[in-house]
Motif scaffolding. Sequence first.
Motif, PDB file in Angstrom:
ATOM      1  N   ALA A 245       0.715  -1.351   0.199  1.00  0.00           N
ATOM      2  CA  ALA A 245      -0.236   0.066   0.037  1.00  0.00           C
ATOM      3  C   ALA A 245       0.895   1.449   0.017  1.00  0.00           C
ATOM      4  CB  ALA A 245      -0.856  -0.122   0.854  1.00  0.00           C
ATOM      5  N   ARG A 246       1.720   1.368   0.679  1.00  0.00           N
ATOM      6  CA  ARG A 246       2.726   2.454   0.982  1.00  0.00           C
ATOM      7  C   ARG A 246       3.822   2.610  -0.322  1.00  0.00           C
ATOM      8  NH1 ARG A 246       6.652   3.029   6.378  1.00  0.00           N
ATOM      9  NH2 ARG A 246       6.996   4.407   4.782  1.00  0.00           N
ATOM     10  N   ILE A 248       3.088   1.573  -3.613  1.00  0.00           N
ATOM     11  CA  ILE A 248       1.238   2.200  -4.637  1.00  0.00           C
ATOM     12  C   ILE A 248       1.748   3.968  -4.244  1.00  0.00           C
ATOM     13  CG2 ILE A 248      -0.730   1.422  -5.235  1.00  0.00           C
ATOM     14  CD1 ILE A 248      -0.917  -1.596  -4.353  1.00  0.00           C
ATOM     15  N   ALA A 249       0.778   3.572  -3.142  1.00  0.00           N
ATOM     16  CA  ALA A 249       0.660   5.464  -2.823  1.00  0.00           C
ATOM     17  C   ALA A 249       2.460   5.834  -3.588  1.00  0.00           C
ATOM     18  CB  ALA A 249       0.224   5.653  -1.121  1.00  0.00           C
TER      19      ALA A 249
END
Lengths: 418, 418
Positions: A245-246, A248-249
Amino acid sequence: MGIAGEDGTGAELPGLLERFSEIGRKNGTGIERLALSDLDATARGELQALWAERGLHVYRDRIGNQFGLVQPLDSAKPLVLVGSHLDSQPDGGRFDGQVGVLGALAVVCGMRDRGLIPSGVNVGAVNWTNEEGARFQPSVMGSSVFAGVLSLDAALASSDTREVRVADELERLSLAGDAELAGRVAGYAELHVEQGPRLEEEGVDIGVVDGTWAAYKADVVARGVQTHTGPTPMAKRIDALYGAARAIAAVHELGLARTDGRLHTAVAWMRITPNSPNATPSAVEFKVELRGPDEELLARTRDELLGLLGGITAESGVAFEVGVWSERRAESFDAALADEVERSVRELRLSTKRMPTIAGHDAVVMNAAGVPTTLLFVPSHDGITHNAAEFTSDVDLVNGEAALAAAVQRLCARVLAA
Amino acid sequence: MGIAGEDGTGAELPGLLERFSEIGRKNGTGIERLALSDLDATARGELQALWAERGLHVYRDRIGNQFGLVQPLDSAKPLVLVGSHLDSQPDGGRFDGQVGVLGALAVVCGMRDRGLIPSGVNVGAVNWTNEEGARFQPSVMGSSVFAGVLSLDAALASSDTREVRVADELERLSLAGDAELAGRVAGYAELHVEQGPRLEEEGVDIGVVDGTWAAYKADVVARGVQTHTGPTPMAKRIDALYGAARAIAAVHELGLARTDGRLHTAVAWMRITPNSPNATPSAVEFKVELRGPDEELLARTRDELLGLLGGITAESGVAFEVGVWSERRAESFDAALADEVERSVRELRLSTKRMPTIAGHDAVVMNAAGVPTTLLFVPSHDGITHNAAEFTSDVDLVNGEAALAAAVQRLCARVLAA
């Protein structure tokens, strides 16, 4: 803004598009016809029937590319192909691809009927297999096999998420043939919707593509340790989805941070293992893409991203395995051909603009393979694409058809002169 | 640390566990037997055959829960059930669930054979359907239907990602029956691995559960606008995966920020639409869970998260639809029963510790439904669970079996006295 077709030519595309948009219609105005699905086969069958009805000679090759030629294949003449793709994205729009395949049908038959095809050239329409890459990777599959940059075996072995292979679907749906046309091709033309907002914003009728953006793409796997989402203390968790998630952000924010519009970044596909509500993920696979006109900027961005991933690993324990970066070069289209095509289009009293293509297209593959290629864009309302709301007006479709006819005539002349 | 079973009792669990761990063995030491899969059915069949071989009376109810009773069901006696679940996580460990089902078999038959079951009580082993919730939601499905807190119809209608329903699999594999035992149940005992590191860290043999953590869970949908990952300008994108990625990172970091260990947070499941490499996602669904002993802290954390989601929406355009929060209360187990059980376990010269359960268990459902319940934990090496590396030593298994026998005897006495 001009309107072509006042002499009665170029009026066929809107009607053809309406007809084919019924096959796999979804979300109101959209379509969903994934490559080599039942609905794709239906559309291919309709196209072939229409070609035959109009007197075109129909061929298929081993990867399922379909060809409708004005003259039979055994001619020794150089071949000019005109086309695009009938497959769509999931929840896709009805213009992306179809415009080029149906425009090719109208243009090829129209030129033949009006005696505009020089006798020294054969002209054909084409529908390339699996341009989208939504179900089977890679994208632009059919044109890449045709151009010899992807092996037939690799393409046939590609499988979807349910382990169904391209070869299985070609066989199940009887879509392949054994025609070999690649050696005869001397020119390629494609009409496509822009899929960006620039033509509309600038009030221009036709984009004449003069180059491609570069693209760097990599498959990444974030690795964690599967454990229970409940009792495991937070400090003991190595949660692959948290790391992913980190990451992809971070990918998205690298693109957002460039306010000059010269860097587009995205992650649009991922797979989580085990994807069970009570088990922290052990692995998350995702696909990173960086696009821009400047390869040096892409290389710097790639390095910056790798640095960010290292930081995430240090903080979260999640390790990243970054696969080989596929680096699609920024390519130029034949500038002299683009000049000639642009001049011809302007003679139709249509306004034009030279512009790069950011998206990949079958024309990009043909151009990179050294085939003289022309790619024309018509406006996409608000740049919305890969979406049921994708929209190009009938006026723009008619303009596109007329421009494509002019471009193919120019291309035939070029091929004869070569 | 003590070792029970010196009198020859309690030596059966390690062997039974080894035998059942062959069914669906995966990743070396792990198993994968998703609820109502072919492998789950194989394990259920083996269990039933073993029960029958040992003279237990076998029953099944409509949701597929299996029961092996010492006396036939038509007895008017109160029923004490002992059990857990045979289904596993994907890439799961071999102790989670199996220990309780196989421990129940050993304990129930051992007590009967040694004449330790009071004549006024019926005792039975149970295997609950779909405790894990990995394939079919919700988790603790079978015990919840049994306890009357989940309707049979809702459970039967639950479907997996391929749209196969619980009802379909129960029928295909012939796993359901029509026994009705719920009205007779007067006590429940379960042995489980801790799935956390505390018993091992503190060198304690047996955890006696005295309560549950609360859990707040919600389904969230991040909504974006599907478009092409290439040509669409970054500033025009509303990328659901970007918004979801930021939200998922935020959930994890809320838990990480609490260094006192009183808040565990996770997202472990998500679904991306359309999940096509060249189309920015239009929707990302994910499941948020917040767990802790303090409901007020969970409510504050939920509100803090909602505020963070609002901030992400303001910055990215990605909207969040947050479903109804399911709020599982922090519950106490019967303290007097826990006292008695703890005393009995200590008489075996095993050390004990009162502790909450953070994970949900079938015992949590039975306790919440008002059934006198005892739940015992044995150590999990390093707290690793839902993972092939999950490990509990044979010594701890033997201790657990002996402790479970003592607990069931105490529970029978309590039921008779009621």
